[in-house]
Design a protein around this motif. Structure first.
Motif, PDB file in Angstrom:
ATOM      1  N   THR A 119      -4.917   7.702 -10.724  1.00 42.66           N
ATOM      2  CA  THR A 119      -3.894   7.919 -11.742  1.00 42.66           C
ATOM      3  C   THR A 119      -4.628   8.260 -13.033  1.00 42.66           C
ATOM      4  OG1 THR A 119      -3.899   5.658 -12.542  1.00 42.66           O
ATOM      5  CG2 THR A 119      -2.403   6.167 -10.703  1.00 42.66           C
ATOM      6  N   SER A 120      -3.864   8.805 -13.986  1.00 46.96           N
ATOM      7  CA  SER A 120      -4.518   9.239 -15.223  1.00 46.96           C
ATOM      8  C   SER A 120      -4.911   8.044 -16.094  1.00 46.96           C
ATOM      9  CB  SER A 120      -3.600  10.177 -15.991  1.00 46.96           C
ATOM     10  OG  SER A 120      -2.408   9.495 -16.290  1.00 46.96           O
ATOM     11  N   THR A 121      -4.491   6.818 -15.679  1.00 48.02           N
ATOM     12  CA  THR A 121      -4.863   5.651 -16.488  1.00 48.02           C
ATOM     13  C   THR A 121      -6.155   4.986 -16.000  1.00 48.02           C
ATOM     14  OG1 THR A 121      -3.423   4.347 -15.095  1.00 48.02           O
ATOM     15  CG2 THR A 121      -2.496   5.076 -17.192  1.00 48.02           C
ATOM     16  N   SER A 122      -6.742   5.532 -14.949  1.00 50.80           N
ATOM     17  CA  SER A 122      -8.012   4.952 -14.473  1.00 50.80           C
ATOM     18  C   SER A 122      -9.036   5.009 -15.608  1.00 50.80           C
ATOM     19  CB  SER A 122      -8.532   5.752 -13.270  1.00 50.80           C
ATOM     20  OG  SER A 122      -9.903   5.469 -13.086  1.00 50.80           O
ATOM     21  N   PRO A 123      -9.821   3.939 -15.793  1.00 50.06           N
ATOM     22  CA  PRO A 123     -10.809   3.946 -16.887  1.00 50.06           C
ATOM     23  C   PRO A 123     -11.806   5.095 -16.772  1.00 50.06           C
ATOM     24  CG  PRO A 123     -11.017   1.957 -15.511  1.00 50.06           C
ATOM     25  CD  PRO A 123      -9.799   2.689 -15.034  1.00 50.06           C
ATOM     26  N   ALA A 124     -11.993   5.612 -15.542  1.00 48.14           N
ATOM     27  CA  ALA A 124     -12.966   6.702 -15.362  1.00 48.14           C
ATOM     28  C   ALA A 124     -12.519   7.957 -16.116  1.00 48.14           C
ATOM     29  CB  ALA A 124     -13.125   7.019 -13.884  1.00 48.14           C
ATOM     30  N   VAL A 125     -11.212   8.173 -16.199  1.00 53.69           N
ATOM     31  CA  VAL A 125     -10.698   9.417 -16.796  1.00 53.69           C
ATOM     32  C   VAL A 125     -11.160   9.528 -18.244  1.00 53.69           C
ATOM     33  CG1 VAL A 125      -8.601  10.696 -17.412  1.00 53.69           C
ATOM     34  CG2 VAL A 125      -8.730   9.471 -15.226  1.00 53.69           C
ATOM     35  N   GLN A 126     -10.924   8.464 -19.011  1.00 58.46           N
ATOM     36  CA  GLN A 126     -11.292   8.516 -20.428  1.00 58.46           C
ATOM     37  C   GLN A 126     -12.819   8.449 -20.600  1.00 58.46           C
ATOM     38  OE1 GLN A 126     -10.187   5.388 -23.426  1.00 58.46           O
ATOM     39  NE2 GLN A 126      -8.875   7.047 -24.123  1.00 58.46           N
ATOM     40  N   ALA A 127     -13.458   7.591 -19.822  1.00 56.39           N
ATOM     41  CA  ALA A 127     -14.912   7.411 -20.001  1.00 56.39           C
ATOM     42  C   ALA A 127     -15.669   8.719 -19.762  1.00 56.39           C
ATOM     43  CB  ALA A 127     -15.420   6.329 -19.050  1.00 56.39           C
ATOM     44  N   ILE A 128     -15.283   9.475 -18.742  1.00 56.02           N
ATOM     45  CA  ILE A 128     -15.997  10.725 -18.438  1.00 56.02           C
ATOM     46  C   ILE A 128     -15.641  11.788 -19.483  1.00 56.02           C
ATOM     47  CG2 ILE A 128     -16.258  12.591 -16.747  1.00 56.02           C
ATOM     48  CD1 ILE A 128     -17.558  10.108 -15.692  1.00 56.02           C
ATOM     49  N   ALA A 129     -14.345  11.876 -19.823  1.00 56.93           N
ATOM     50  CA  ALA A 129     -13.928  12.929 -20.767  1.00 56.93           C
ATOM     51  C   ALA A 129     -14.581  12.751 -22.127  1.00 56.93           C
ATOM     52  CB  ALA A 129     -12.417  12.930 -20.905  1.00 56.93           C
ATOM     53  N   LEU A 130     -14.758  11.508 -22.547  1.00 59.55           N
ATOM     54  CA  LEU A 130     -15.306  11.278 -23.888  1.00 59.55           C
ATOM     55  C   LEU A 130     -16.814  11.070 -23.869  1.00 59.55           C
ATOM     56  CD1 LEU A 130     -12.523   9.011 -25.402  1.00 59.55           C
ATOM     57  CD2 LEU A 130     -12.769  11.484 -25.492  1.00 59.55           C
ATOM     58  N   GLY A 131     -17.420  11.263 -22.710  1.00 62.18           N
ATOM     59  CA  GLY A 131     -18.881  11.181 -22.637  1.00 62.18           C
ATOM     60  C   GLY A 131     -19.387   9.748 -22.714  1.00 62.18           C
ATOM     61  N   ARG A 132     -18.528   8.753 -22.410  1.00 57.58           N
ATOM     62  CA  ARG A 132     -19.011   7.358 -22.436  1.00 57.58           C
ATOM     63  C   ARG A 132     -19.764   7.024 -21.156  1.00 57.58           C
ATOM     64  NH1 ARG A 132     -13.485   5.295 -25.187  1.00 57.58           N
ATOM     65  NH2 ARG A 132     -14.102   5.916 -27.273  1.00 57.58           N
ATOM     66  N   SER A 378     -19.261  17.084 -24.710  1.00 54.96           N
ATOM     67  CA  SER A 378     -19.313  15.621 -24.797  1.00 54.96           C
ATOM     68  C   SER A 378     -18.577  15.172 -26.059  1.00 54.96           C
ATOM     69  CB  SER A 378     -20.757  15.135 -24.824  1.00 54.96           C
ATOM     70  OG  SER A 378     -21.441  15.582 -23.696  1.00 54.96           O
ATOM     71  N   GLY A 379     -17.343  15.604 -26.163  1.00 53.03           N
ATOM     72  CA  GLY A 379     -16.518  15.249 -27.327  1.00 53.03           C
ATOM     73  C   GLY A 379     -16.246  16.446 -28.217  1.00 53.03           C
ATOM     74  N   VAL A 380     -17.052  17.502 -28.098  1.00 53.41           N
ATOM     75  CA  VAL A 380     -16.826  18.721 -28.890  1.00 53.41           C
ATOM     76  C   VAL A 380     -16.421  19.832 -27.918  1.00 53.41           C
ATOM     77  CG1 VAL A 380     -17.885  20.431 -30.417  1.00 53.41           C
ATOM     78  CG2 VAL A 380     -18.527  18.022 -30.611  1.00 53.41           C
ATOM     79  N   LEU A 464     -19.760  12.463 -29.078  1.00 50.72           N
ATOM     80  CA  LEU A 464     -19.389  12.538 -30.485  1.00 50.72           C
ATOM     81  C   LEU A 464     -18.963  11.175 -31.012  1.00 50.72           C
ATOM     82  CD1 LEU A 464     -18.829  14.456 -32.907  1.00 50.72           C
ATOM     83  CD2 LEU A 464     -16.476  14.573 -32.108  1.00 50.72           C
ATOM     84  N   GLU A 465     -19.480  10.812 -32.175  1.00 51.84           N
ATOM     85  CA  GLU A 465     -19.077   9.545 -32.789  1.00 51.84           C
ATOM     86  C   GLU A 465     -18.449   9.753 -34.158  1.00 51.84           C
ATOM     87  OE1 GLU A 465     -22.537   7.010 -32.583  1.00 51.84           O
ATOM     88  OE2 GLU A 465     -22.611   7.300 -30.425  1.00 51.84           O
ATOM     89  N   SER A 466     -18.974  10.709 -34.919  1.00 52.35           N
ATOM     90  CA  SER A 466     -18.393  10.935 -36.247  1.00 52.35           C
ATOM     91  C   SER A 466     -18.629  12.370 -36.688  1.00 52.35           C
ATOM     92  CB  SER A 466     -19.018   9.978 -37.265  1.00 52.35           C
ATOM     93  OG  SER A 466     -20.349  10.359 -37.507  1.00 52.35           O
ATOM     94  N   ILE A 467     -17.796  12.809 -37.644  1.00 53.01           N
ATOM     95  CA  ILE A 467     -18.018  14.124 -38.246  1.00 53.01           C
ATOM     96  C   ILE A 467     -18.013  13.952 -39.764  1.00 53.01           C
ATOM     97  CG2 ILE A 467     -17.028  15.478 -36.363  1.00 53.01           C
ATOM     98  CD1 ILE A 467     -14.431  15.680 -37.916  1.00 53.01           C
TER      99      ILE A 467
END
Ligand SMILES: Cc1cc2nc3c(=O)[nH]c(=O)nc-3n(C[C@H](O)[C@H](O)[C@H](O)COP(=O)(O)OP(=O)(O)OC[C@H]3O[C@@H](n4cnc5c(N)ncnc54)[C@H](O)[C@@H]3O)c2cc1C
Length: 573
Positions: A119-132, A378-380, A464-467
């Protein structure tokens, strides 16, 4: 039976053969790079540690912890002792340690262990997309091979980055010489091994002395066999690398212009289907896709693939199929000579073809902020990657751009993100965005607009952490936390070199197929219908980003590159 039950069965079946974490060989555990496992489930931890020890124990030291606190302390101690962590395998309950581990051991490959949950709520979805995390693993795993086979792949990627490599090229340059960027880019696109050395450093001076070079002759490119080029032009460099830069065929079945994903795929299919194929590229292989450190949405690569690697493999494949590939050769004109189509090149030569495929793409405007270019994927992100939107759940997202596509992306991402900030240089969206979008943005409470502002810097260790934003009207500069930055500042199709009468839309994109018939002002002049992807010049086709209404994605460019050759066959018949 839930996924954990499945795992327990797996664990139970293995417990008697599993080596305990304490049984590692004493010498290795003090020196070797570490595979570190954090898993709250003690039984699962034991299976993982013993399995990893059995598989990789000759080269790595394996360590496991079930307590997050103890794990963090151990990671700190290892960092203080200078011990490298090659791989960090963390279960989703300990996901919080990933950020801290990233800071302590930035080069470790981070693998997230999750239960099967598509499902789209799996922690893997966000962790991979945001480069965590770099990779994920799903449990329970069916057999050892499916688990440790992929682990081998992750580890070999770490090893490749860390083991000493034979350098085919050494670049010696003064610190801050911007020409090095170009040299790096070309070598990376050909997957060449190279090192860059400061001319002021001891090792740089030694390489210059060994090559008998004057220290003022910079940047120097020294090949493994001693051949030297000083400040080489692109053709010089291409020659040194060993690729072809002149065309030796006067005629061919199909000439393809542009070696991005669309052109390379067209060349691969054309050559594999027996057509005499010439491919011309003004630069070197890969197009825009080749500049992307991580393409996340190309099918078959769930953890993303480096664009240069994907393109280099496609280029190699086209070459092995028999395509004649010519680099640093720009197409400067296209002429009609009866049924033949003639492409003129920058060195004054030409090639006559029965069909031409134009795959010259777009000149994307780049933000030009080097630390952010390094974080692309990786965030950009360049362009709106709507597929990433769900991963923006509760995050702070920035979008640079003031056009309709930036507005649409802001509204879409705002459904998931905590805040979306549009960063625009002007003082009014009305100059560039449709009124209905502006109204929608004004009535969406979590979308903000920062006027007369530019992104001038960015930070992040692997993600990405800050801009840093500069407000040009007040003169203030502010660093803000950011999880994702979408850059949507447009681009221009590369069609200026084509004849004036080839049909283009007002922005310069090539009109093809049925779209030609829907525009009465275009004189098609043939008694047959234009083929899909055929331009207003019969026998001349367009594929990829350069085409009017194209999707502007790597996979779509690849799809059009394959399709267009089927249409070329039809034309030739
Ligand atoms: C930084 C960045 C990141 C991206 N990330 C993603 C992503 O993650 N996923 C995704 O799906 N898409 C991504 N995209 C978009 C994707 O790269 C493009 O949609 C895709 O590359 C288009 O392929 P193409 O072959 O049509 O054109 P291009 O890749 O632009 O290739 C065109 C080629 O033609 C050559 N050329 C131009 N004019 C001439 C001439 N006159 N003679 C000879 N050669 C010529 C150029 O040098 C270039 O090599 C990204 C784009 C950028 C800029």
């Amino acid at each position: 039976m839930g996924p954990r039950d499945g795992l327990r069965q797996h664990v139970a079946g293995r417990r008697q053969v599993a080596a305990s974490p304490q049984r590692e060989r004493p010498r290795l555990r003090d020196v070797a790079p570490v595979l570190f496992v954090i898993d709250h489930d003690q039984a699962s931890l034991e299976v993982l540690v013993s399995g990893l020890s059995r598989r990789f124990g000759n080269d790595f030291s394996v360590r496991g912890e079930s307590s997050q606190e103890i794990a963090v302390t151990a990671l700190q101690e290892l960092a203080a002792a200078g011990r490298p962590i090659a791989l960090l395998l963390v279960d989703d309950a300990a996901m919080g340690t990933l950020a801290c581990a990233q800071k302590l051991h930035p080069s470790a490959k981070r693998v997230l262990l999750v239960d099967r949950d598509y499902t789209s709520t799996s922690p893997a979805v966000q962790a991979i997309a945001l480069g965590r995390a770099d990779y994920h693993l799903v449990r329970p795993w069916a057999d050892e091979e499916s688990m440790y086979g992929v682990m081998t792949e992750y580890l070999s990627s770490w090893t490749r980055e860390h083991e000493p490599r034979f350098e085919e090229f050494r670049i010696v340059a003064s610190e801050g010489d911007s020409r090095v960027l170009r040299l790096r880019d070309v070598m990376t696109r050909f997957s060449l091994s190279f090192g860059v050395y400061g001319a002021e450093t001891e090792v740089g001076r030694r390489f210059l002395r060994q090559a008998d070079l004057d220290p003022t002759e910079l940047p120097a490119v020294i090949r493994y066999d001693g051949r030297v080029s000083i400040d080489p032009s692109l053709p010089d460099l291409a020659r040194a690398i060993g690729v072809k830069i002149t065309n030796d065929l006067d005629t061919c079945d199909v000439a393809i212009v542009g070696a991005g994903p669309a052109g390379l795929t067209a060349a691969l299919y054309a050559a594999s289907e027996g057509l005499d194929t010439v491919m011309l590229e003004r630069d070197v292989s890969g197009g825009q896709a080749g500049t992307s450190p991580l393409i996340r949405n190309y099918p078959g690569f769930p953890h993303g693939i480096n664009g240069a690697v994907l393109m280099e493999r496609t280029c190699e494949q086209a070459w092995l199929m028999g395509a004649h590939i010519v680099f640093t050769q720009q197409a400067v004109a296209l002429e009609r000579h009866g049924d033949a189509r003639v492409v003129r090149m920058s060195d004054g030569t030409s090639v006559s073809a029965s069909a031409v495929v134009i795959a010259t793409g777009i000149d994307w405007r780049r933000l030009g902020v080097p630390p952010l270019e390094k974080l692309v994927g990786s965030g950009v992100f360049y362009g709106a990657s709507v597929g990433e939107s769900r991963a923006m759940q509760d995050q702070d997202v920035f979008i640079v751009g003031a056009g309709n596509s930036a507005g649409q992306a802001a509204l879409y991402v705002a459904k998931y993100a905590r805040t979306v900030t549009l960063v625009i240089r002007g003082d009014d969206l009305a100059n560039s965005m449709s009124n209905y979008l502006i109204r929608a943005i004004e009535s969406t409470p979590n979308v903000f607009v920062r006027h007369h502002t530019e992104v001038i810097d960015g930070r992040g260790d692997g993600r990405l952490e800050s801009i840093t934003l500069a407000d040009r009207s007040s003169g203030t500069v502010e660093e803000v936390p950011a999880t994702a930055l979408f850059i949507m500042i447009g681009g221009e199709p590369r069609t200026q070199w084509l004849p004036a009468d080839i049909a283009r839309d007002p922005e310069g994109y090539l009109i093809t197929g049925r779209d030609l018939r829907e525009r009465p002002e275009i004189n098609w002049g043939r008694d047959r219908e234009p083929l899909p992807l055929e331009t207003s010049i019969p026998g001349v086709f367009a594929a990829g980003d350069v085409r009017h209404t194209s999707i502007k994605r790597v996979a779509s460019a690849v799809g059009e590159g394959a399709t267009v050759i089927r249409l070329v066959h039809e034309h030739l018949r």
